[in-house]
Structures are given as C-alpha cells and as structure tokens.
Scaffold this motif. Sequence first.
Motif, short mmCIF file in Angstrom:
data_model
loop_
_atom_site.label_atom_id
_atom_site.label_comp_id
_atom_site.label_asym_id
_atom_site.label_seq_id
_atom_site.Cartn_x
_atom_site.Cartn_y
_atom_site.Cartn_z
N GLU A 136 0.82 -1.38 -0.06
CA GLU A 136 -0.08 -0.18 0.10
C GLU A 136 0.84 1.25 -0.05
O GLU A 136 0.84 2.21 -0.62
CB GLU A 136 -0.95 -0.07 1.15
N GLN A 137 2.08 1.36 0.80
CA GLN A 137 2.89 2.50 0.74
C GLN A 137 3.50 2.65 -0.30
O GLN A 137 3.63 3.67 -0.84
CB GLN A 137 3.81 2.27 1.99
N ILE A 138 3.94 1.57 -0.89
CA ILE A 138 4.80 1.48 -2.38
C ILE A 138 3.90 2.02 -3.50
O ILE A 138 4.11 3.05 -4.10
CB ILE A 138 5.44 0.27 -2.57
N THR A 139 2.48 1.48 -3.66
CA THR A 139 1.82 2.23 -4.76
C THR A 139 1.28 3.43 -4.41
O THR A 139 1.13 4.04 -5.38
CB THR A 139 0.79 1.23 -4.62
N THR A 140 1.21 3.92 -3.27
CA THR A 140 0.80 5.13 -3.04
C THR A 140 1.89 6.16 -3.22
O THR A 140 1.73 7.30 -4.02
CB THR A 140 0.34 5.51 -1.53
N LEU A 141 2.95 5.83 -2.84
CA LEU A 141 4.11 6.67 -3.15
C LEU A 141 4.45 6.79 -4.49
O LEU A 141 5.07 7.77 -5.04
CB LEU A 141 5.50 6.18 -2.32
N ALA A 142 4.32 5.96 -5.29
CA ALA A 142 4.64 5.89 -6.72
C ALA A 142 3.86 6.99 -7.29
O ALA A 142 3.98 7.58 -8.50
CB ALA A 142 4.29 4.52 -7.40
N THR A 143 2.55 7.34 -6.86
CA THR A 143 1.68 8.56 -7.48
C THR A 143 2.20 9.85 -7.05
O THR A 143 1.72 10.98 -7.44
CB THR A 143 0.42 8.41 -7.10
N ARG A 144 3.09 9.70 -5.97
CA ARG A 144 3.53 11.43 -5.60
C ARG A 144 4.84 11.84 -6.15
O ARG A 144 5.10 12.98 -5.88
CB ARG A 144 3.84 11.17 -4.04
N VAL A 145 5.65 11.03 -6.47
CA VAL A 145 6.79 11.59 -7.19
C VAL A 145 6.45 11.98 -8.72
O VAL A 145 5.81 11.42 -9.21
CB VAL A 145 7.89 10.20 -7.25
N GLN A 146 7.19 13.13 -8.88
CA GLN A 146 6.90 13.80 -9.99
C GLN A 146 7.53 13.36 -11.30
O GLN A 146 8.94 12.92 -11.29
CB GLN A 146 7.30 15.38 -9.91
N ASP A 147 7.06 13.46 -12.39
CA ASP A 147 7.85 13.01 -13.79
C ASP A 147 8.29 11.50 -13.87
O ASP A 147 9.16 11.06 -14.71
CB ASP A 147 9.14 13.88 -13.86
N LEU A 148 7.88 10.72 -12.97
CA LEU A 148 8.00 9.28 -12.92
C LEU A 148 7.00 8.33 -13.01
O LEU A 148 6.08 8.76 -12.45
CB LEU A 148 8.94 8.84 -11.71
N THR A 149 6.85 7.48 -13.86
CA THR A 149 5.67 6.58 -13.71
C THR A 149 6.11 5.13 -13.66
O THR A 149 7.38 4.82 -14.03
CB THR A 149 4.89 6.88 -15.01
N VAL A 150 5.15 4.41 -13.60
CA VAL A 150 5.70 2.88 -13.55
C VAL A 150 5.80 2.17 -14.71
O VAL A 150 5.12 2.31 -15.59
CB VAL A 150 4.40 2.24 -12.68
N ALA A 151 7.10 1.51 -14.79
CA ALA A 151 7.58 0.86 -15.82
C ALA A 151 7.43 -0.76 -15.68
O ALA A 151 7.31 -1.44 -16.68
CB ALA A 151 8.96 1.32 -16.02
N HIS A 152 7.57 -1.34 -14.57
CA HIS A 152 7.73 -2.59 -14.15
C HIS A 152 6.96 -2.89 -12.74
O HIS A 152 7.42 -2.05 -11.79
CB HIS A 152 9.18 -2.91 -14.16
N ILE A 153 6.23 -3.75 -12.60
CA ILE A 153 5.80 -4.33 -11.49
C ILE A 153 6.30 -5.90 -11.15
O ILE A 153 5.80 -6.39 -12.22
CB ILE A 153 4.09 -4.27 -11.19
#
Length: 247
Positions: A136-153
């Motif tokens: 939960e913390q990891i997926t939430t933090l992924a939306t808070r960082v600017q200019d970075l998007t998820v490339a691999h899970i």
Amino acid sequence: MTTKPTPALALACMMALGLPWGSALAQSPSTTLPPAAYAAPHQVLHLSASAHTEVAQDWLVMTLAVQKEGLQAPAVQKQLNAVLSAALAVATPLAKPGAMEVSTGEMNVSPRYGRDGKVNGWVGSAQLVLQGRDAEQITTLATRVQDLTVAHIDWRLSPEQKSAAESRIQAEAVARFQSKAQALTQQFGFAAYTLREVRVSAQDAGEGVVLPRMSMVQMEAPSPSPVPAVAGKSRVVVNISGSIVLR
C-alpha cells in the motif's frame, strides 16, 4: 646340477636361432593382478525426487522510470539527475527496511540518430526502485513522485518466506527420495542400498506483471490514482538428487 633357463635367456636363444618368439612369451608366467581388479563392479543407481508448495508472494518490486531527450548529452543527464534527486527527496524519508526500501536503478544516455544516420540528439532514461512488503505504501508513493511513472511491477517471495517454505517441504522431498530408493532397490532384486552421494537444491517461480514501454508523453504525465498491484503465488520446489549403491 642343471640350471633351469630363465624366460629372458630362453627368449634370447630363440631369437638367436631365428625361431618364433611369440610362443615363448605366451608360455612365460603371467603377472598376477591385484585383488581389486577382480572385484565385482558397484551397482550404482542414480535417482531424484522433489516436493513443492504454493506460497503467497509477499515482496513487491515496483520500478519507476523517466525518459528525457535533448540536443546535448550533458543537458539530458542534468534533467535526469534533477528528476531523480526530487524523487529521492520525497521517497527516502519514508523508507523503512523490509517495509519499503528505496534505491536507484539503471540510468543511461545514448545518441539519437536521424534518417541520414547522423546524431541529431540524445535520449536518456533513469529508474527509481521501490520494494518491500508494504504494498500500500509503495503504490501510494509511486503516485507522489513527479515525472516518474511505473515501468515494471514484480511480485516475489521475501527471503524469509522462501526459507520457511523450503523448510516445510524439505523433509517431504527427502522422504520421497528414500521411498523411491527403497522401491527401486527391491525392484532390481537387491536387499538393501547405501547412499553414495546426494544434492539438495531449491527454487521458486512466480509471474510478475510487466507493463508496456511508455512513450515520452505518458512518462511525463503523473498517474492520477494508486497503481493496482495484486500479489500472486510462487511455486517453491525442493529437489533431491543423487546416487545409491545397491547391495
């Protein structure tokens, strides 16, 4: 007193007389072979057995990426550094061993070629890796960082989870090896067997989620909601292989 000629002397005499000497060699005393040469060969049988279990994955690895382009390599590198530094400033204070760990991933800057084969610019990419048990913390933090998007899970087993699973099924794998060895011993008509060598190995396999490569426009657009990440299961296998001597 008559002296019995030695084999060497008899051979020399026959050669001097021009007689065939192969028969002399055949009649000479043969060398006695050591007892080990007449020992019966060991009846060695190779076999293997395994045991497996399905274990819920508990370790999430999420890779965030950014891509930048420019006419000069140093300028592209500077942009990547700025994005990563800003992301680390947000993520690092929230990091906690085991729950969420933060690290940088691959970074590269390479030339971009035009239709004429000449360099007309530079393109670079960089990664930030978030991993741990706190999905939960990891997926939430992924939306808070600017200019970075998820490339691999990727979902995996934590070292503790994998070790616990191996311990649970190791005894089962050994029991199967012993049962198989006993059955084969009897089927081949022997009374018992002796363990000659044995090897124990373990592995796990699970399916991760790989997202398609994103275009530059997508990469610069922050995700509007937390990334869904549902854990699957990994198959843990313990293999026992070796050989036995049938008696």
